[in-house]
Scaffold this active site. Structure first.
Site, short mmCIF file in Angstrom:
data_model
loop_
_atom_site.label_atom_id
_atom_site.label_comp_id
_atom_site.label_asym_id
_atom_site.label_seq_id
_atom_site.Cartn_x
_atom_site.Cartn_y
_atom_site.Cartn_z
CE LYS A 66 -3.91 -2.21 0.28
NZ LYS A 66 -4.88 -2.19 -0.82
CG ASP A 97 -3.91 -0.93 -3.99
OD1 ASP A 97 -4.43 0.09 -4.47
OD2 ASP A 97 -4.58 -1.87 -3.50
CD GLU A 123 -4.82 -2.63 -7.08
OE1 GLU A 123 -5.88 -2.91 -6.50
OE2 GLU A 123 -3.85 -3.42 -7.14
CD GLU A 149 -10.17 -2.25 -5.29
OE1 GLU A 149 -10.68 -2.28 -4.17
OE2 GLU A 149 -8.97 -2.50 -5.51
CG ASP A 172 -14.13 -8.46 -6.20
OD1 ASP A 172 -14.57 -9.62 -6.37
OD2 ASP A 172 -13.60 -8.08 -5.14
CG HIS A 199 -10.39 -6.19 -5.56
ND1 HIS A 199 -11.50 -6.47 -4.80
CD2 HIS A 199 -9.50 -5.58 -4.74
CE1 HIS A 199 -11.29 -6.04 -3.56
NE2 HIS A 199 -10.09 -5.50 -3.50
#
Length: 246
Positions: A66, A97, A123, A149, A172, A199
């Site tokens: 992250k 991400d 991401e 996502e 997703d 996702h």
């Protein structure tokens, strides 16, 4: 989504066939990455590096971390990415991400700060509805942009793709309308020569990736291997999930 996925499961049971084969059956094994690298109290760069290096040691050939936590500077996040790259080495892919953290100009600045560390993808760098910002990053950065996502159904995917706001599509199957709708989205992405990487958890995600020829890689959370309801996927030390005939 849940009802559609349950119906696929029932069809598989009734025919004694695995869902990934019923849905297309293109890949008998799929690449897998470990999603982690979260911000936590008391978790500094050494602990972050130990975590992601541990996933690599367990056989994952790709890991995700992250960035973009409120109050964390771009410079510090870039240093976290650099440290993780050093810890996992050049042969393990590194996803980054941001979970829709930034405006486009901030995301562009950060993307340029980390390009030297060879991210596999960047991401959700901008807000989910900022297609123009996503398109700017696709155009300006060499790092592939992954997103989707927070889109739902093929019409949301269509808008994301038409805007050229992502290089990798990430809807997703647990939220976009189930496996049935995800397969339509995969076909749409394929018509634009785009890869799709769902996702979410690996159980349904691996079935989706294995079903289509533009399926890229499957997301895995460490907790998914300790789920008391579902058997773990057959992840092996070569970095792949091997699809079952069950």
């Amino acid at each position: 989504s849940a009802v559609d996925n349950a119906l696929w499961d029932l069809v598989g049971k009734s025919l004694n066939q695995p869902v990934w084969k019923l849905a297309g059956g293109v890949q008998s094994r799929v690449s897998a990455y470990a999603a982690g690298g979260y911000y936590e109290d008391g978790k500094g760069i050494p602990e972050l590096c130990d975590e992601l290096a541990g996933y690599a040691a367990a056989g994952f050939r790709a890991v995700k971390m992250k960035v973009g936590w409120p109050g964390v500077t771009l410079r510090h996040d870039a240093e976290r990415v650099r440290a993780v790259r050093d810890a996992i080495g050049p042969d393990v892919e590194l996803m980054v991400d941001a979970n829709n953290a930034w405006d486009a100009q901030t995301a562009l600045r950060f993307g340029r700060m980390i390009e030297a560390y060879d991210p596999y993808w960047f991401e959700e760098p901008v807000r989910a509805d900022d297609f123009r910002g996503g398109a700017l990053l696709v155009e300006k950065l060499d790092v592939p942009i992954a997103s989707g996502e927070n889109e739902f159904t093929r019409w949301g995917a269509r808008d994301l793709i038409d805007a050229r706001a992502a290089d990798v599509i990430q809807l997703d199957p647990n939220m976009c309308g189930g496996i049935s709708e995800w397969l339509k989205i995969a076909a749409l992405a394929s018509s634009y020569h785009l890869k799709i990487s769902p996702h979410g958890n690996p159980h349904i995600g691996s079935c989706c990736v294995a079903a289509v020829d533009n399926g890229l890689i499957t997301e895995n959370y460490p907790t998914a291997f300790k789920d008391r309801l579902m058997k773990p996927v057959d992840f092996r030390s070569d970095g792949y999930i091997y699809m079952s005939d069950a």
